[in-house]
Design an enzyme around this catalytic site. Structure first.
Site, mmCIF file in Angstrom:
data_model
loop_
_atom_site.group_PDB
_atom_site.id
_atom_site.type_symbol
_atom_site.label_atom_id
_atom_site.label_comp_id
_atom_site.label_asym_id
_atom_site.label_seq_id
_atom_site.Cartn_x
_atom_site.Cartn_y
_atom_site.Cartn_z
ATOM 1 N N GLY A 18 0.830 -1.195 0.000
ATOM 2 C CA GLY A 18 0.000 0.000 0.000
ATOM 3 C C GLY A 18 0.860 1.238 0.000
ATOM 4 N N GLU A 70 5.037 -6.425 1.129
ATOM 5 C CA GLU A 70 4.818 -6.883 -0.254
ATOM 6 C C GLU A 70 4.683 -5.721 -1.217
ATOM 7 O OE1 GLU A 70 1.166 -8.791 0.447
ATOM 8 O OE2 GLU A 70 2.037 -10.515 1.442
ATOM 9 N N PRO A 71 5.709 -4.928 -1.373
ATOM 10 C CA PRO A 71 5.596 -3.768 -2.263
ATOM 11 C C PRO A 71 5.518 -4.167 -3.734
ATOM 12 C CG PRO A 71 7.866 -4.054 -1.546
ATOM 13 C CD PRO A 71 7.057 -5.068 -0.794
ATOM 14 N N GLY A 72 4.547 -3.598 -4.420
ATOM 15 C CA GLY A 72 4.471 -3.748 -5.877
ATOM 16 C C GLY A 72 4.847 -2.419 -6.502
ATOM 17 N N ARG A 89 -5.129 2.092 -16.510
ATOM 18 C CA ARG A 89 -5.296 2.696 -15.179
ATOM 19 C C ARG A 89 -6.077 4.019 -15.173
ATOM 20 N NH1 ARG A 89 -1.501 4.123 -12.122
ATOM 21 N NH2 ARG A 89 -2.294 3.199 -10.204
ATOM 22 N N TYR A 118 -9.207 3.312 -12.869
ATOM 23 C CA TYR A 118 -9.109 3.848 -11.508
ATOM 24 C C TYR A 118 -9.087 5.362 -11.454
ATOM 25 C CZ TYR A 118 -6.597 -0.648 -10.650
ATOM 26 O OH TYR A 118 -6.195 -1.938 -10.563
ATOM 27 N N CYS A 152 -11.854 2.165 -30.080
ATOM 28 C CA CYS A 152 -13.219 2.565 -30.378
ATOM 29 C C CYS A 152 -14.124 2.316 -29.185
ATOM 30 C CB CYS A 152 -13.695 1.876 -31.646
ATOM 31 S SG CYS A 152 -12.785 2.539 -33.050
ATOM 32 N N GLU A 153 -14.021 3.208 -28.249
ATOM 33 C CA GLU A 153 -14.748 3.302 -26.988
ATOM 34 C C GLU A 153 -14.191 4.549 -26.343
ATOM 35 O OE1 GLU A 153 -15.844 1.131 -23.898
ATOM 36 O OE2 GLU A 153 -16.115 -0.786 -24.900
ATOM 37 N N TYR A 184 1.288 -2.210 -13.124
ATOM 38 C CA TYR A 184 -0.077 -2.363 -13.646
ATOM 39 C C TYR A 184 -0.266 -1.672 -14.992
ATOM 40 C CZ TYR A 184 -0.326 -3.525 -8.719
ATOM 41 O OH TYR A 184 -0.053 -4.056 -7.484
#
Ligand SMILES: *Cc1c(COP(=O)(O)O)cnc(C)c1O
Length: 404
Positions: A223, A264-266, A303, A307, A333-334, A361
């Protein structure tokens, strides 16, 4: 946000490998890892890179080389980790809602298992008793993280076993003899306030008292927030490190129990190492705005749409051009908007635009939507760029098709 590769380096990579392309700066990953190591030097800490953020095996191998361990959420990530050179003991497997066979497979591969469901704990205990220690993922019921979609420790979350079920956990542990070597929490992503970790830690210590005989570590998940904008803040790991060290040492004094602390760092490790380079295909002035339309979209970097996350964008081809306001959109196309009303140095058709914070990500969540190719990946190490994943080809799109 932070730029550790020069405009010239990024342009030369785009020229050589084409766009869109993801670029990862290896030394930036090492720098982030070292920051964590230093911050937690007062504790017995281990860092498990949450590889779902970026799984290219070359990146995994690099991270193994700098001394980190690995956190995996699927058995395939475990397999990739083993292929990249991690030892089973260096891997923590933290799945959610998987078939029991997948957990059994993790056990057969010899990795650390993190269990997040009482029924799985019961099955595991019944099968293996005390022969294979496990970690238990708890839900501490703390609301944390940048927004609801990336928050996992709240009461509505599907993750972990509620701390209010501690009596039930104890019953299962007692009847099956399963050994609890670790307790885990992961409350969400992009937590600015270190108080969230400390409140979580208090809860974990409370729970730890139930398993003192077998317990070896407490895993505080991740986090850690990284900066996305100029002047944006990052989780104050130095202050957190100090307070976590104090908390562990007073727990040790009180109980006589020495525990390791795992993280657990990402994002913290890889987000800022990554750059996503695209090309402006068209500049289109409408009655409402000026669109910079690029040769990518949410098929490659989802992302911002998923988000509402902010990625700093830089026109590396015209860094001294006058600033103008753009809406940066993709070619899907969206609805496909990367950024509204963004001040960029004047964008000309053909310019390279670079998205920052693209390590975590980014590629990992990419897809072939609109039958487009997933981007290439390049790693820069010791100033040298090398291709670590080729761009898709038509063959990749057709690989699994069964023709009538
Ligand atoms: C996703 C995840 C992480 C990493 O989160 P970041 O915000 O990228 O640091 C860590 N632990 C678990 C269990 C996760 O699912």
């Amino acid at each position: 946000m932070h730029q550790s590769l020069s405009n010239e380096q990024l342009i030369s990579i785009a020229n050589e490998y084409g766009t869109p392309v993801y670029v990862y700066h290896a030394e930036k990953i090492a720098e982030q890892y070292q920051k964590l190591r230093n911050a937690f030097s007062g504790t017995d800490a281990r860092f498990f890179y949450a590889c779902k953020s970026l799984t290219n095996p070359n990146v995994l191998r690099y991270i193994q080389g700098i001394g980190a361990s690995l956190d995996c959420v699927s058995i395939n990530e475990v397999r990739l980790g083993l292929m990249a050179g991690f030892l089973p003991e260096q891997i923590l497997f933290t799945p959610n809602c998987v078939d029991f066979h997948e957990i059994e497979e993790g056990k057969n591969l010899g990795v650390n298992i993190n269990i997040d469901n009482i029924s799985i704990l019961e099955q595991f205990g019944n099968r293996f008793g005390g022969s294979y220690p496990v970690c238990i993922r708890l839900n501490p019921h703390i609301m944390a993280g940048g927004n609801f979609k990336i928050s996992t420790g709240h009461v509505d979350s599907k993750f972990g076993i509620s701390i209010h079920q501690i009596r039930h956990i104890e019953r299962v542990v007692k009847t099956t003899g399963v050994k609890v070597s670790g307790l885990h929490m992961h409350t969400g992503s992009e937590i600015k306030d270190v108080g969230v970790f400390l409140r979580g830690l208090e809860v974990m210590f409370e729970m730890a008292r139930h398993f003192l005989d077998s317990l070896e570590f407490i895993d505080l998940g991740s986090g850690f927030k990284v900066p996305y904008r100029e002047d944006d803040i990052e989780t104050d790991v130095v202050s957190l490190g100090k307070q976590v060290a104090e908390a562990f040492s007073s727990f040790e004094k009180e109980t006589g129990k020495h525990l390791q602390v795992w993280f657990e760092p990402g994002k913290y490790l890889v987000s800022e190492s990554g750059y996503f380079i695209v090309k402006a295909n068209v500049v289109k002035t409408t009655t409402a705005t000026v669109f910079a339309g690029v040769n990518s979209g949410f098929n490659h970097l989802i992302r911002p749409m998923f988000y509402e996350s902010y990625h700093f964008i830089k026109n590396v081809s015209n860094p001294n051009g006058p600033e103008r306001i753009y809406t940066v959109v993709g070619n899907i196309c969206e609805t496909d908007t990367f950024a509204w009303d963004r001040k960029l140095n004047e964008v000309r058709e053909g310019d390279y635009l670079v998205f920052f914070n693209a390590g975590a990500y980014g590629f990992e969540m990419s897809s072939n939507f609109n039958s487009r190719f997933r981007p290439a990946e390049v790693m820069v190490e010791n100033g040298e760029a090398r291709l670590i994943r080729k761009r898709d080809t038509m063959e990749d799109l057709l690989k699994n098709v069964v023709w009538e």
